[in-house]
Design an enzyme around this catalytic site. Sequence first.
Site, PDB file in Angstrom:
ATOM      1  N   GLU A  41     -11.701   5.557 -16.775  1.00 61.05           N
ATOM      2  CA  GLU A  41     -10.512   5.006 -16.123  1.00 61.05           C
ATOM      3  C   GLU A  41     -10.838   3.604 -15.639  1.00 61.05           C
ATOM      4  O   GLU A  41     -11.790   3.400 -14.874  1.00 61.05           O
ATOM      5  CB  GLU A  41     -10.050   5.868 -14.945  1.00 61.05           C
ATOM      6  CG  GLU A  41      -8.797   5.227 -14.296  1.00 61.05           C
ATOM      7  CD  GLU A  41      -8.173   6.023 -13.165  1.00 61.05           C
ATOM      8  OE1 GLU A  41      -8.614   7.178 -12.925  1.00 61.05           O
ATOM      9  OE2 GLU A  41      -7.257   5.493 -12.521  1.00 61.05           O
ATOM     10  N   ASP A  66     -13.957   0.046 -11.109  1.00 61.95           N
ATOM     11  CA  ASP A  66     -13.139  -0.973 -10.438  1.00 61.95           C
ATOM     12  C   ASP A  66     -14.084  -1.986  -9.806  1.00 61.95           C
ATOM     13  O   ASP A  66     -15.281  -1.722  -9.664  1.00 61.95           O
ATOM     14  CB  ASP A  66     -12.226  -0.331  -9.369  1.00 61.95           C
ATOM     15  CG  ASP A  66     -10.959  -1.144  -9.138  1.00 61.95           C
ATOM     16  OD1 ASP A  66     -11.079  -2.324  -8.724  1.00 61.95           O
ATOM     17  OD2 ASP A  66      -9.852  -0.633  -9.359  1.00 61.95           O
ATOM     18  N   ASP A 116      -3.072  -4.895 -13.299  1.00 57.55           N
ATOM     19  CA  ASP A 116      -2.406  -6.053 -12.706  1.00 57.55           C
ATOM     20  C   ASP A 116      -1.423  -6.638 -13.716  1.00 57.55           C
ATOM     21  O   ASP A 116      -1.809  -6.961 -14.842  1.00 57.55           O
ATOM     22  CB  ASP A 116      -3.453  -7.098 -12.306  1.00 57.55           C
ATOM     23  CG  ASP A 116      -4.400  -6.534 -11.252  1.00 57.55           C
ATOM     24  OD1 ASP A 116      -3.924  -6.104 -10.190  1.00 57.55           O
ATOM     25  OD2 ASP A 116      -5.626  -6.496 -11.506  1.00 57.55           O
ATOM     26  N   LYS A 120       3.638 -14.040 -14.271  1.00 61.65           N
ATOM     27  CA  LYS A 120       3.945 -15.413 -14.684  1.00 61.65           C
ATOM     28  C   LYS A 120       3.453 -15.663 -16.115  1.00 61.65           C
ATOM     29  O   LYS A 120       2.341 -15.262 -16.461  1.00 61.65           O
ATOM     30  CB  LYS A 120       3.275 -16.417 -13.749  1.00 61.65           C
ATOM     31  CG  LYS A 120       3.884 -16.416 -12.371  1.00 61.65           C
ATOM     32  CD  LYS A 120       3.253 -17.468 -11.492  1.00 61.65           C
ATOM     33  CE  LYS A 120       3.857 -17.379 -10.109  1.00 61.65           C
ATOM     34  NZ  LYS A 120       2.968 -17.812  -9.053  1.00 61.65           N
ATOM     35  N   THR A 189       0.412   7.307  -8.647  1.00 59.97           N
ATOM     36  CA  THR A 189      -0.663   6.495  -8.089  1.00 59.97           C
ATOM     37  C   THR A 189      -0.111   5.675  -6.921  1.00 59.97           C
ATOM     38  O   THR A 189       1.089   5.537  -6.753  1.00 59.97           O
ATOM     39  CB  THR A 189      -1.282   5.534  -9.132  1.00 59.97           C
ATOM     40  OG1 THR A 189      -0.418   4.417  -9.301  1.00 59.97           O
ATOM     41  CG2 THR A 189      -1.535   6.207 -10.461  1.00 59.97           C
ATOM     42  N   ARG A 190      -1.029   5.117  -6.150  1.00 63.73           N
ATOM     43  CA  ARG A 190      -0.638   4.323  -4.996  1.00 63.73           C
ATOM     44  C   ARG A 190       0.204   3.115  -5.424  1.00 63.73           C
ATOM     45  O   ARG A 190       1.273   2.836  -4.869  1.00 63.73           O
ATOM     46  CB  ARG A 190      -1.892   3.838  -4.260  1.00 63.73           C
ATOM     47  CG  ARG A 190      -1.597   3.056  -3.013  1.00 63.73           C
ATOM     48  CD  ARG A 190      -2.893   2.616  -2.370  1.00 63.73           C
ATOM     49  NE  ARG A 190      -3.567   3.702  -1.687  1.00 63.73           N
ATOM     50  CZ  ARG A 190      -3.940   3.664  -0.409  1.00 63.73           C
ATOM     51  NH1 ARG A 190      -3.693   2.590   0.321  1.00 63.73           N
ATOM     52  NH2 ARG A 190      -4.557   4.663   0.149  1.00 63.73           N
ATOM     53  N   PHE A 191      -0.266   2.414  -6.431  1.00 64.08           N
ATOM     54  CA  PHE A 191       0.432   1.218  -6.892  1.00 64.08           C
ATOM     55  C   PHE A 191       1.789   1.590  -7.488  1.00 64.08           C
ATOM     56  O   PHE A 191       2.785   0.896  -7.287  1.00 64.08           O
ATOM     57  CB  PHE A 191      -0.431   0.499  -7.936  1.00 64.08           C
ATOM     58  CG  PHE A 191      -0.051  -0.929  -8.164  1.00 64.08           C
ATOM     59  CD1 PHE A 191      -0.463  -1.930  -7.288  1.00 64.08           C
ATOM     60  CD2 PHE A 191       0.730  -1.297  -9.249  1.00 64.08           C
ATOM     61  CE1 PHE A 191      -0.107  -3.248  -7.489  1.00 64.08           C
ATOM     62  CE2 PHE A 191       1.090  -2.618  -9.463  1.00 64.08           C
ATOM     63  CZ  PHE A 191       0.671  -3.593  -8.588  1.00 64.08           C
ATOM     64  N   GLU A 192       1.826   2.720  -8.176  1.00 65.92           N
ATOM     65  CA  GLU A 192       3.084   3.194  -8.756  1.00 65.92           C
ATOM     66  C   GLU A 192       4.112   3.474  -7.659  1.00 65.92           C
ATOM     67  O   GLU A 192       5.279   3.101  -7.793  1.00 65.92           O
ATOM     68  CB  GLU A 192       2.809   4.480  -9.541  1.00 65.92           C
ATOM     69  CG  GLU A 192       4.032   5.130 -10.145  1.00 65.92           C
ATOM     70  CD  GLU A 192       3.650   6.385 -10.955  1.00 65.92           C
ATOM     71  OE1 GLU A 192       2.542   6.914 -10.761  1.00 65.92           O
ATOM     72  OE2 GLU A 192       4.466   6.803 -11.782  1.00 65.92           O
TER      73      GLU A 192
HETATM   74  C1  LIG Z   1      -2.736  -3.019  -9.621  1.00 63.16           C
HETATM   75  S1  LIG Z   1      -4.192  -2.157  -9.263  1.00 63.16           S
HETATM   76  C2  LIG Z   1      -3.809  -0.474  -9.706  1.00 63.16           C
HETATM   77  C3  LIG Z   1      -4.728   0.513  -9.068  1.00 63.16           C
HETATM   78  C4  LIG Z   1      -4.443   2.000  -9.369  1.00 63.16           C
HETATM   79  N1  LIG Z   1      -4.613   2.311 -10.790  1.00 63.16           N
HETATM   80  C5  LIG Z   1      -3.066   2.409  -8.907  1.00 63.16           C
HETATM   81  O1  LIG Z   1      -2.212   2.643  -9.764  1.00 63.16           O
HETATM   82  O2  LIG Z   1      -2.858   2.490  -7.686  1.00 63.16           O
HETATM   83  C6  LIG Z   1      -5.266  -2.688 -10.571  1.00 63.16           C
HETATM   84  C7  LIG Z   1      -6.740  -2.414 -10.314  1.00 63.16           C
HETATM   85  O3  LIG Z   1      -7.482  -2.824 -11.450  1.00 63.16           O
HETATM   86  C8  LIG Z   1      -8.703  -3.387 -11.011  1.00 63.16           C
HETATM   87  N2  LIG Z   1      -9.206  -4.241 -12.103  1.00 63.16           N
HETATM   88  C9  LIG Z   1      -8.614  -5.318 -12.628  1.00 63.16           C
HETATM   89  N3  LIG Z   1      -9.354  -5.847 -13.631  1.00 63.16           N
HETATM   90  C10 LIG Z   1     -10.463  -5.063 -13.743  1.00 63.16           C
HETATM   91  C11 LIG Z   1     -11.613  -5.095 -14.587  1.00 63.16           C
HETATM   92  N4  LIG Z   1     -11.778  -6.036 -15.530  1.00 63.16           N
HETATM   93  N5  LIG Z   1     -12.546  -4.140 -14.431  1.00 63.16           N
HETATM   94  C12 LIG Z   1     -12.403  -3.194 -13.469  1.00 63.16           C
HETATM   95  N6  LIG Z   1     -11.323  -3.110 -12.652  1.00 63.16           N
HETATM   96  C13 LIG Z   1     -10.369  -4.026 -12.775  1.00 63.16           C
HETATM   97  C14 LIG Z   1      -8.325  -4.118  -9.721  1.00 63.16           C
HETATM   98  O4  LIG Z   1      -9.435  -4.325  -8.882  1.00 63.16           O
HETATM   99  C15 LIG Z   1      -7.306  -3.158  -9.121  1.00 63.16           C
HETATM  100  O5  LIG Z   1      -7.905  -2.224  -8.245  1.00 63.16           O
END
Ligand SMILES: C[S@@+](CC[C@H](N)C(=O)[O-])C[C@H]1O[C@@H](n2cnc3c(N)ncnc32)[C@H](O)[C@@H]1O
Length: 220
Positions: A41, A66, A116, A120, A189-192
């Site tokens: 994941e 992460d 993420d 933009k 998920t939290r972000f969702e």
């Molecule tokens: C928008 S958050 C979503 C988190 C979680 N999946 C949720 O739905 O709540 C995106 C996560 O991806 C991680 N992330 C982004 N690019 C990454 C990378 N290249 N390797 C590991 N993690 C990464 C960020 O640190 C962040 O915690």
Amino acid sequence: MTAGQADALQRLWPKWGLDIDGQRTIDLAELFGNAGPVVLEIGFGMGEATAQMAAEAPEINVLAVDVHTPGQGNLLNLADGNGLSNIRVGNGDAIILLREMLAPDSLDGLRVYFPDPWPKKRHHKRRLIQPEFLTLAASRLKPGAVLHCATDWEPYAEWMLDVLTAHPDFENTQADGGFAPRPAFRPLTRFEGQGLDKGHVVNDLLFRRVQHRDVPSKEQ
Ligand SMILES: C[S@@+](CC[C@H](N)C(=O)[O-])C[C@H]1O[C@@H](n2cnc3c(N)ncnc32)[C@H](O)[C@@H]1O
């Protein structure tokens, strides 16, 4: 970082943590202490959904990666508190992990939940789901393994559908070539939740890795 997260990192990192330093190929059976299936994941955030899925499918080893340290502490705490032994937590860039530390055909699945969105246009190149990423990911997935993505940002969902559909190493599990119904095994998920509060529409994508291709070199 809360005191509990810091404490979990200190106590549990030596046991369940993985430093993504790009220095060696990981023996996944050794990492998990068994030869069961391994799902990666990428970007687990605070890890609540990760822990829930790991609890509901203890036969699946989850390598959760992460760069966000408080989230790593949180997930270690959740694993410890719920008696989960099938989670390992990676600290660092998932691209380095895939490219430098995972052997070809080593993963039984890949989850990318709410990456993420980089809304933009000038930032679109930062999006994780890109053709080059998919080529690398496919090389580490076993044939037949599924890549599961979800996003609440509709333009990114369309982007994912386009690049995945165009990629020769993946095929859509959906006969109509579209988004998948949200699978029951994926918790909110939290972000969702934050996206749904803003009225966003969530899309899931389930694509299968289809064939062997040349493995990208370390320079790629
Ligand atoms: C928008 S958050 C979503 C988190 C979680 N999946 C949720 O739905 O709540 C995106 C996560 O991806 C991680 N992330 C982004 N690019 C990454 C990378 N290249 N390797 C590991 N993690 C990464 C960020 O640190 C962040 O915690």
